[in-house]
Design a protein around this motif. Structure first.
Motif, mmCIF file in Angstrom:
data_model
loop_
_atom_site.group_PDB
_atom_site.id
_atom_site.type_symbol
_atom_site.label_atom_id
_atom_site.label_comp_id
_atom_site.label_asym_id
_atom_site.label_seq_id
_atom_site.Cartn_x
_atom_site.Cartn_y
_atom_site.Cartn_z
ATOM 1 N N VAL A 61 12.207 4.058 -38.465
ATOM 2 C CA VAL A 61 11.557 3.066 -37.598
ATOM 3 C C VAL A 61 12.253 1.706 -37.734
ATOM 4 C CG1 VAL A 61 9.317 4.222 -37.392
ATOM 5 C CG2 VAL A 61 9.753 2.720 -39.343
ATOM 6 N N PRO A 87 3.452 0.069 -36.939
ATOM 7 C CA PRO A 87 2.302 -0.818 -36.734
ATOM 8 C C PRO A 87 1.929 -1.618 -37.994
ATOM 9 C CG PRO A 87 1.891 1.311 -35.715
ATOM 10 C CD PRO A 87 3.175 1.445 -36.483
ATOM 11 N N LEU A 88 2.133 -1.036 -39.170
ATOM 12 C CA LEU A 88 1.835 -1.778 -40.410
ATOM 13 C C LEU A 88 2.683 -3.048 -40.508
ATOM 14 C CD1 LEU A 88 0.767 -2.248 -43.301
ATOM 15 C CD2 LEU A 88 2.368 -0.492 -44.098
ATOM 16 N N ASN A 114 7.952 -2.416 -45.261
ATOM 17 C CA ASN A 114 7.344 -2.154 -43.949
ATOM 18 C C ASN A 114 6.854 -3.485 -43.382
ATOM 19 O OD1 ASN A 114 7.310 0.234 -45.604
ATOM 20 N ND2 ASN A 114 6.006 1.229 -44.097
ATOM 21 N N CYS A 172 -1.792 1.024 -43.002
ATOM 22 C CA CYS A 172 -1.097 1.993 -42.135
ATOM 23 C C CYS A 172 -2.168 2.884 -41.523
ATOM 24 C CB CYS A 172 -0.114 2.817 -42.969
ATOM 25 S SG CYS A 172 0.299 4.396 -42.187
ATOM 26 N N TYR A 173 -2.227 2.938 -40.198
ATOM 27 C CA TYR A 173 -3.307 3.710 -39.547
ATOM 28 C C TYR A 173 -3.234 5.192 -39.905
ATOM 29 C CZ TYR A 173 -0.096 5.671 -36.073
ATOM 30 O OH TYR A 173 0.921 6.373 -35.467
ATOM 31 N N GLU A 200 -0.230 4.284 -49.670
ATOM 32 C CA GLU A 200 -0.820 3.626 -48.489
ATOM 33 C C GLU A 200 -2.210 4.182 -48.174
ATOM 34 O OE1 GLU A 200 1.913 3.912 -45.215
ATOM 35 O OE2 GLU A 200 3.489 2.864 -46.290
ATOM 36 N N CYS A 260 2.695 10.271 -37.849
ATOM 37 C CA CYS A 260 3.115 8.935 -37.418
ATOM 38 C C CYS A 260 3.828 9.070 -36.073
ATOM 39 C CB CYS A 260 4.038 8.317 -38.465
ATOM 40 S SG CYS A 260 4.713 6.735 -37.921
#
Ligand code: 13P
Ligand code: SF4
Length: 304
Positions: A61, A87-88, A114, A172-173, A200, A260
């Protein structure tokens, strides 16, 4: 074109361009299979900092490709999909970090990789999930540490240091979504199985784990553990290597939702077109790169 043909074409192009393919363990299986180096974010940063290739193609990413470019500014760094973010990393901005610093004078800032390059540029040092405890404890003169952006990693790290840790509110979702109830159900369904989790995850989940560590750490643990079954509390991409390296063991995802979306965006076709068109180049402006490089390089030095 079929998978094998595309893989061969990519490998040929990598050679032609003196390029190296770095891939994270969360990538699609068929991408992992043709990587020069497969690793967790720490291992990939180390590789990016020392490669002699002209081009680094990053199957991961945005923040990973950015870190590679920060550490090796003379290389061309390609990220096959511009929209593969984390996103994090967006849970804190450089402005928010500057404000938090001003509110906590004297605190050192430890920033999880991240994060954006700009956030790194305003940090004292970076860390990954593999070295967070070590990095925090390496700050000899600091009593208080502001850890951003992942609150779960910060709370986990605080258990292994005498320093006061101030966690940021990011998460982190993918990992934060794993509930202790779900883990308990998997444990009940698989008596005797060990449970390995990524830091996480939430504290309640981590307290149920037999092992907590980075993706690379989980792979090492799985290889050494004297157990037939392991419940895995991290993104499902890691299953590919776990199964490949341990054919005699059974690995069970702690949840079907540990996926993810950003890591899964990159396909073989994206990698091929990235190499053909030499796109999308990731570069960081010098005024951000230089201070961000300081924070990343301090991390690499303290991890040795
Ligand atoms: P690792 O540092 O374990 O590779 O993890 C990176 C990541 O993005 C976890 O979600
Ligand atoms: Fe970011 Fe979470 Fe995806 Fe890792 S799993 S890249 S932390 S969103």
């Amino acid at each position: 074109m079929g998978i094998i043909e595309t893989q061969k074409k990519i490998r040929r192009l990598l050679d032609d361009r003196n390029a190296i393919l770095l891939a994270h363990y969360y990538q699609r299986d068929e991408v992992q299979d043709i990587a020069d180096i497969l690793g967790d974010s720490l291992a990939l940063s180390i590789e990016a900092s020392k490669t002699t290739a002209d081009v680094i193609l990053f199957a991961g990413v945005q923040f990973m490709a950015e870190s590679a470019s920060i550490l090796s500014p003379d290389k061309t760094v390609l990220l096959p999909r511009r929209d593969a973010g984390c996103p994090l990393a967006n849970k804190i901005t450089a402005e928010e970090l500057k404000k938090a610093r001003a509110e906590n004078p004297g605190a050192k800032v430890v920033t999880y990789v991240n994060s954006s390059a700009e956030t790194k540029a305003h940090s004292d040092i970076c860390c990954t999930s593999a070295n967070a405890v070590r990095i925090v404890n390496s700050l000899e003169n600091a009593q208080t540490v502001l850890m951003v952006p992942d609150g779960n990693l910060a709370r986990y790290t605080s258990q292994f240091t005498g320093k006061k840790i101030i966690p940021w509110k990011g998460f982190c979702y993918v990992h934060d979504n794993l509930s202790p109830e779900k883990v308990q159900r998997m444990k009940d369904e698989n008596p005797g199985a060990l449970f390995a989790a990524h830091p996480e995850c939430r504290a309640e989940v981590l307290s149920m784990a037999d092992f907590v560590g980075s993706t690379g750490g989980i792979l090492k643990f799985a290889g050494e553990a004297d157990a037939e079954k392991i419940i895995v509390g991290t993104e499902q991409g890691i299953m590919h290597q776990l199964k490949k390296q341990n054919p005699g063991k059974t690995f069970i995802p702690a949840s079907d939702n540990l996926i993810c979306e950003d890591m899964k965006r990159i396909t073989l076709d994206d990698i091929l077109s990235s190499l053909l068109g030499m796109k999308h180049v990731v570069a960081v402006p010098e005024e951000i790169r230089v201070p961000a490089n300081l924070a990343l390089s301090r991390m690499l030095k303290a991890s040795k």
